[in-house]
Design a protein around this motif. Structure first.
Motif, PDB file in Angstrom:
ATOM      1  N   TRP A  22     -59.459  75.689 -11.175  1.00  0.00           N
ATOM      2  CA  TRP A  22     -58.712  76.685 -10.394  1.00  0.00           C
ATOM      3  C   TRP A  22     -59.504  77.233  -9.208  1.00  0.00           C
ATOM      4  CZ3 TRP A  22     -57.805  78.702 -15.894  1.00  0.00           C
ATOM      5  CH2 TRP A  22     -56.731  78.000 -16.472  1.00  0.00           C
ATOM      6  N   CYS A  23     -58.780  77.609  -8.156  1.00  0.00           N
ATOM      7  CA  CYS A  23     -59.412  78.153  -6.945  1.00  0.00           C
ATOM      8  C   CYS A  23     -59.945  79.559  -7.212  1.00  0.00           C
ATOM      9  CB  CYS A  23     -58.391  78.279  -5.814  1.00  0.00           C
ATOM     10  SG  CYS A  23     -57.429  76.822  -5.480  1.00  0.00           S
ATOM     11  N   PRO A  24     -60.903  79.996  -6.406  1.00  0.00           N
ATOM     12  CA  PRO A  24     -61.343  81.386  -6.499  1.00  0.00           C
ATOM     13  C   PRO A  24     -60.156  82.315  -6.199  1.00  0.00           C
ATOM     14  CG  PRO A  24     -62.764  80.113  -5.029  1.00  0.00           C
ATOM     15  CD  PRO A  24     -61.605  79.242  -5.360  1.00  0.00           C
ATOM     16  N   GLY A  25     -60.010  83.352  -7.005  1.00  0.00           N
ATOM     17  CA  GLY A  25     -58.934  84.318  -6.762  1.00  0.00           C
ATOM     18  C   GLY A  25     -57.621  83.973  -7.439  1.00  0.00           C
ATOM     19  N   CYS A  26     -57.527  82.799  -8.046  1.00  0.00           N
ATOM     20  CA  CYS A  26     -56.300  82.386  -8.740  1.00  0.00           C
ATOM     21  C   CYS A  26     -56.111  83.239  -9.994  1.00  0.00           C
ATOM     22  CB  CYS A  26     -56.409  80.919  -9.137  1.00  0.00           C
ATOM     23  SG  CYS A  26     -54.972  80.340 -10.042  1.00  0.00           S
ATOM     24  N   SER A  27     -54.866  83.555 -10.306  1.00  0.00           N
ATOM     25  CA  SER A  27     -54.600  84.394 -11.484  1.00  0.00           C
ATOM     26  C   SER A  27     -54.631  83.620 -12.799  1.00  0.00           C
ATOM     27  CB  SER A  27     -53.228  85.068 -11.357  1.00  0.00           C
ATOM     28  OG  SER A  27     -53.199  85.955 -10.269  1.00  0.00           O
ATOM     29  N   GLY A  56     -48.934  71.156 -13.514  1.00  0.00           N
ATOM     30  CA  GLY A  56     -49.105  72.163 -12.470  1.00  0.00           C
ATOM     31  C   GLY A  56     -50.490  72.747 -12.623  1.00  0.00           C
ATOM     32  N   CYS A  57     -50.890  73.610 -11.687  1.00  0.00           N
ATOM     33  CA  CYS A  57     -52.195  74.274 -11.824  1.00  0.00           C
ATOM     34  C   CYS A  57     -52.219  75.061 -13.125  1.00  0.00           C
ATOM     35  CB  CYS A  57     -52.426  75.237 -10.675  1.00  0.00           C
ATOM     36  SG  CYS A  57     -52.506  74.447  -9.065  1.00  0.00           S
ATOM     37  N   SER A  58     -51.173  75.847 -13.340  1.00  0.00           N
ATOM     38  CA  SER A  58     -51.087  76.679 -14.543  1.00  0.00           C
ATOM     39  C   SER A  58     -51.118  75.821 -15.797  1.00  0.00           C
ATOM     40  CB  SER A  58     -49.806  77.506 -14.505  1.00  0.00           C
ATOM     41  OG  SER A  58     -48.738  76.736 -13.974  1.00  0.00           O
ATOM     42  N   ASN A 126     -45.930  82.905 -12.906  1.00  0.00           N
ATOM     43  CA  ASN A 126     -45.068  82.831 -11.727  1.00  0.00           C
ATOM     44  C   ASN A 126     -45.858  83.181 -10.471  1.00  0.00           C
ATOM     45  OD1 ASN A 126     -43.114  82.873  -9.802  1.00  0.00           O
ATOM     46  ND2 ASN A 126     -41.926  84.568 -10.687  1.00  0.00           N
ATOM     47  N   ASN A 127     -46.248  82.130  -9.744  1.00  0.00           N
ATOM     48  CA  ASN A 127     -46.986  82.359  -8.493  1.00  0.00           C
ATOM     49  C   ASN A 127     -46.106  82.075  -7.280  1.00  0.00           C
ATOM     50  OD1 ASN A 127     -46.824  79.615  -8.535  1.00  0.00           O
ATOM     51  ND2 ASN A 127     -49.013  79.225  -8.723  1.00  0.00           N
ATOM     52  N   ASN A 128     -44.814  81.938  -7.505  1.00  0.00           N
ATOM     53  CA  ASN A 128     -43.827  81.784  -6.431  1.00  0.00           C
ATOM     54  C   ASN A 128     -44.008  80.536  -5.565  1.00  0.00           C
ATOM     55  OD1 ASN A 128     -44.635  85.033  -6.447  1.00  0.00           O
ATOM     56  ND2 ASN A 128     -42.468  84.587  -6.699  1.00  0.00           N
ATOM     57  N   ALA A 205     -51.004  85.501  -8.713  1.00  0.00           N
ATOM     58  CA  ALA A 205     -51.387  85.258  -7.323  1.00  0.00           C
ATOM     59  C   ALA A 205     -51.936  83.856  -7.142  1.00  0.00           C
ATOM     60  CB  ALA A 205     -52.438  86.271  -6.896  1.00  0.00           C
ATOM     61  N   CYS A 206     -51.394  83.182  -6.132  1.00  0.00           N
ATOM     62  CA  CYS A 206     -51.971  81.930  -5.648  1.00  0.00           C
ATOM     63  C   CYS A 206     -52.414  82.240  -4.225  1.00  0.00           C
ATOM     64  CB  CYS A 206     -50.913  80.825  -5.672  1.00  0.00           C
ATOM     65  SG  CYS A 206     -51.375  79.358  -4.715  1.00  0.00           S
ATOM     66  N   PRO A 207     -53.570  82.874  -4.090  1.00  0.00           N
ATOM     67  CA  PRO A 207     -53.975  83.321  -2.751  1.00  0.00           C
ATOM     68  C   PRO A 207     -54.247  82.155  -1.809  1.00  0.00           C
ATOM     69  CG  PRO A 207     -55.756  83.678  -4.345  1.00  0.00           C
ATOM     70  CD  PRO A 207     -54.567  83.202  -5.119  1.00  0.00           C
ATOM     71  N   VAL A 208     -54.691  81.050  -2.380  1.00  0.00           N
ATOM     72  CA  VAL A 208     -55.164  79.956  -1.549  1.00  0.00           C
ATOM     73  C   VAL A 208     -54.018  79.240  -0.828  1.00  0.00           C
ATOM     74  CG1 VAL A 208     -56.355  77.720  -1.643  1.00  0.00           C
ATOM     75  CG2 VAL A 208     -57.252  79.676  -2.903  1.00  0.00           C
ATOM     76  N   ILE A 209     -52.857  79.201  -1.465  1.00  0.00           N
ATOM     77  CA  ILE A 209     -51.747  78.499  -0.816  1.00  0.00           C
ATOM     78  C   ILE A 209     -50.603  79.448  -0.459  1.00  0.00           C
ATOM     79  CG2 ILE A 209     -50.023  76.683  -1.074  1.00  0.00           C
ATOM     80  CD1 ILE A 209     -52.107  75.127  -2.656  1.00  0.00           C
ATOM     81  N   TYR A 210     -49.989  80.039  -1.507  1.00  0.00           N
ATOM     82  CA  TYR A 210     -48.851  80.927  -1.207  1.00  0.00           C
ATOM     83  C   TYR A 210     -49.318  82.109  -0.361  1.00  0.00           C
ATOM     84  CZ  TYR A 210     -45.149  84.353  -1.788  1.00  0.00           C
ATOM     85  OH  TYR A 210     -44.178  85.290  -1.550  1.00  0.00           O
TER      86      TYR A 210
HETATM   87  S1  SF4 Z   1     -53.527  76.245  -5.655  1.00  0.00           S
HETATM   88 FE1  SF4 Z   1     -52.922  78.329  -6.131  1.00  0.00          FE
HETATM   89  S2  SF4 Z   1     -52.165  78.219  -8.252  1.00  0.00           S
HETATM   90 FE2  SF4 Z   1     -53.343  76.363  -7.877  1.00  0.00          FE
HETATM   91  S3  SF4 Z   1     -55.410  76.863  -8.611  1.00  0.00           S
HETATM   92 FE3  SF4 Z   1     -55.366  77.297  -6.399  1.00  0.00          FE
HETATM   93  S4  SF4 Z   1     -54.836  79.445  -6.291  1.00  0.00           S
HETATM   94 FE4  SF4 Z   1     -54.325  78.783  -8.349  1.00  0.00          FE
END
Ligand code: SF4
Ligand SMILES: Cc1ncc(C[n+]2csc(CCOP(=O)(O)OP(=O)(O)O)c2C)c(N)n1
Lengths: 279, 383
Positions: A22-27, A56-58, A126-128, A205-210
């Protein structure tokens, strides 16, 4: 509510599978922590826990936990979990899924698992957005928002996951956020204890993309947004339509008792056993 | 429902035979979605399973059905689903998942006319290639195809056995006529020793590998909830089951999927060879069409014509070597099939280094190929 790190570690495949993807800041990691702490508080054995996810990431979550873990196909986690639960009703079966996984490609399975009231505990992160594939819009991407496939702004109306689940027959429905992590932990615990289909939507939160595509700021900014917009359900009900605006309710929205599917099937099997004295 | 006489002779339908074979093989979880002409399999199992300690569930579609049985199998059950054309198409992604995760399951496909919704109440043999290549990626297949009600019963048991033994998705083919026709059969006594049970690991959980390397490519397997806490993913994985991108590990995995089949051809392949020893003309047919073929061959033999029939009961792996051996002295082969050359193409590939002439008979209009159609072809070939 807090448990020592060591006890969290007990539930992780920490020697093998970290660092995670997962990315930094991902929930996603916050939700993972909440699930583990809920399981620890309930005293469930790892052997009795199954975690099933889609794609999915989740849905990458199961690989990190030291449970019986099943990473299935995009959208299909609930159908796989239904098979596991039918064959081993004594297991605690937890499904982790994204908004796209559960309400787009897996929408059919979601409504039918809810309708059956089969005892699965579903955590919808739910990261929309479709995180894993790089930011296409999902059924919960707010109208007007941007995704890589809504370059001119989204014209699709959204699903309210909780209303969808309630309408389909879910007997335990709750919404909380990654910011309200203590509440999340407590709700997940109650969802596990609930006999029947339980679903917890966790606004994430998906800060990196959404976040980036919609200028939502960094991860802390997105957490502040959750803090401000998610209103406890009792207070939320008292709001006037003008006050509601872009706010949403959090807390347990549905909690009712109905016959649980695998228990009903067991009863049916028992009723077919030849009675003593029958010829 | 079948009526029993004293000798255990019953009048039974093909689909019922599949369902009863499943019970005899120990199937204890079935998930399905109704579709003609396979529905009787689900209906009968919905009656029988809960009486026999098993479980039945009607899912919301075929994708859910295959998913549920794979989940059930991972939890330790012997599982089956049954479908036809459109439903079989929907199951392809799940079939690939069962194969890559090496999860035992049986998918029954009672073939009907296609493409698409096609001819729901008519027979066909046009899914032969789909059973081999239907799911994306290279995924070797085990596919069985009976030609009678008794054989439907026997191959249903065999399909479950092979799925358990080789840890894969086995496809049991039938067709609309075979599935719906009734024949008087004597139900064979079940020999419990012939019912294969999954081998359980005896390693301590810390040492357990869900996909160990093994010279025979067959290994013990734990179920969910037995203390082993393994990971299952449809991603390419290492011997523990965890996802990997490493070329060497990907190679080991794909190699095992292939070799667990190619190393056991003798165990997997079953054929019927009827009057092939001195045959100059052969009829190559499977399933319902082989019934007509056999009759035409019998009639020809009555006229002392050197004609024989070769029938694969195992469609995949294709009985290549046996065909090459048996067709050494054959000059011409007639290939009747309810499809546009699916068996023919494979046979041509296998016999490409010979001078054998091929005579296709192909029907895809929902009608069967008759013994007369084949006799006519034999006459033509003899000219
Ligand atoms: S892309 Fe978004 S949902 Fe996927 S790991 Fe990165 S921050 Fe999390
Ligand atoms: C059948 C199929 N279609 C499409 C994909 C590609 N895909 C992988 S993940 C994904 C979307 C995931 O979004 P979501 O479920 O919201 O989870 P997130 O990644 O945001 O956590 C898609 C479309 C796939 N793997 N399988």
């Amino acid at each position: 509510m807090k448990i020592p790190q060591k006890r969290v570690h007990k539930f992780l495949r920490h020697g093998k599978k970290f660092p995670h993807v997962w990315c930094p800041g991902c929930s996603n990691g916050i939700v993972l922590g909440a699930i583990i702490r809920a399981v620890d508080e309930l005293g469930y054995e790892k052997d009795d826990m199954a975690m099933v996810s889609g794609i999915g990431c989740s849905s990458r979550m199961p690989v990190y936990v030291d449970f019986n873990t099943l990473h299935t196909l995009h959208g299909r986690a609930l159908a796989y979990a239904t098979g596991v639960k039918m064959v081993k009703p004594e297991m605690n079966v937890c499904v982790v899924t994204g908004d796209g996984d559960s309400t787009a490609i897996g929408g059919n399975h979601l409504i039918h698992a809810a309708r059956r009231n089969i005892d699965l505990t579903v955590i919808v992160i739910n990261n929309n957005i479709y995180g894993m594939t790089g930011g296409q819009y999902s059924p919960t991407t707010p109208t007007g928002d941007f995704a890589t496939t809504t370059p001119y702004g989204n014209i699709d109306p959204v699903f309210d996951i909780c209303k969808l689940a309630e309408g389909a027959g879910a007997t335990f429905v709750a919404r909380t956020t990654a910011y309200h992590v203590v509440e999340a932990q407590s709700i997940i615990k109650q969802a596990f204890e609930h006999k029947g289909f339980s679903i917890v939507e966790i606004v994430s939160a998906c800060p990196v993309i959404y976040g980036k595509l919609n200028k939502k700021g960094d991860a802390p900014a997105m957490m502040r947004d959750m803090k401000e917009r998610a209103i406890p359900v009792k207070a939320f009900e008292k709001l006037t339509p003008e006050q509601v605006g872009n706010k949403y309710s959090r807390g347990i929205l549905v909690n009712i008792k109905k016959p649980e599917y695998t228990a009903e099937y067991t009863k049916l099997m028992d009723s077919l056993q030849p009675q003593k004295g029958d010829k | 429902m079948a009526k029993k006489s004293k000798k255990n002779i019953v009048l039974m339908q093909g689909n019922e035979a599949i369902a009863r074979g499943a019970i005899a093989a120990g199937v204890n979880f079935f998930a399905g979605y109704p579709i003609t002409p396979s529905t009787e399999v689900a209906e009968i199992l919905s009656i029988e399973l809960p009486k026999n300690g098993g479980k039945f569930i009607q899912m919301e579609d075929e994708i859910a059905s295959i998913s549920a049985i794979i989940g059930g199998s991972l939890a330790g059950a012997k599982v089956m689903t049954a479908t036809s054309g459109p439903g079989f198409s929907l199951m392809q992604e799940g079939i690939g998942y069962a194969k890559i995760t090496e999860t035992p399951c049986v998918v029954v496909n009672v073939m009907r006319g296609g493409p698409s919704t096609g001819l729901p109440t008519k027979p066909s043999q046009s899914d032969i290639m789909q059973t081999r290549w239907g799911s994306h990626g290279d995924s070797p297949a085990i596919v069985l195809y009976p030609n009678s009600v008794l054989e439907s019963y026997e191959l249903s048991i065999r399909a479950v056995n092979l799925a358990e033994k080789y840890r894969t998705c086995v496809i049991l083919l039938s067709d609309e006529v075979l599935g719906h026709m009734r024949e008087a059969i004597e139900i064979p006594e079940i020999d419990e020793s012939k019912i294969i049970k999954r081998i359980k690991p005896n390693t301590p959980p810390e040492w357990y590998k869900h996909y160990p390397e093994n010279p025979k490519y067959i290994s013990p397997v734990a179920s969910i909830g037995e203390g082993y806490r393994f990971h299952v993913t449809g991603l390419t994985h290492d011997s523990f089951g965890f996802p990997t991108n490493r070329a060497d590990e990907a190679e080991i995995m794909n190699d095992r999927l292939k070799k667990k089949i190619t190393h056991h051809l003798d165990d997997l392949i079953q054929v019927e060879d009827y009057m092939m020893d001195d045959a100059k003309i052969a009829v190559f047919a499977a399933g319902i069409t082989s019934r007509a073929a056999k009759e035409a061959v019998r009639n020809s033999r009555a006229k002392r014509h050197k004609v024989g029939m070769f029938r694969p009961l195992t469609i995949w792996p294709f009985p290549e070597q046996m065909i090459r051996d048996k067709f050494k002295d054959v000059k011409a082969v007639i290939v009747p099939e309810l499809a546009e050359g699916q068996l023919l193409g494979e046979l041509k590939r296998v016999l490409r280094k010979t001078n054998i002439k091929f005579y296709p008979i192909q029907k895809t209009n929902g009608e069967l190929i008759t013994p007369d159609d084949i006799s006519e072809a034999i006459k033509e070939v003899r000219k």
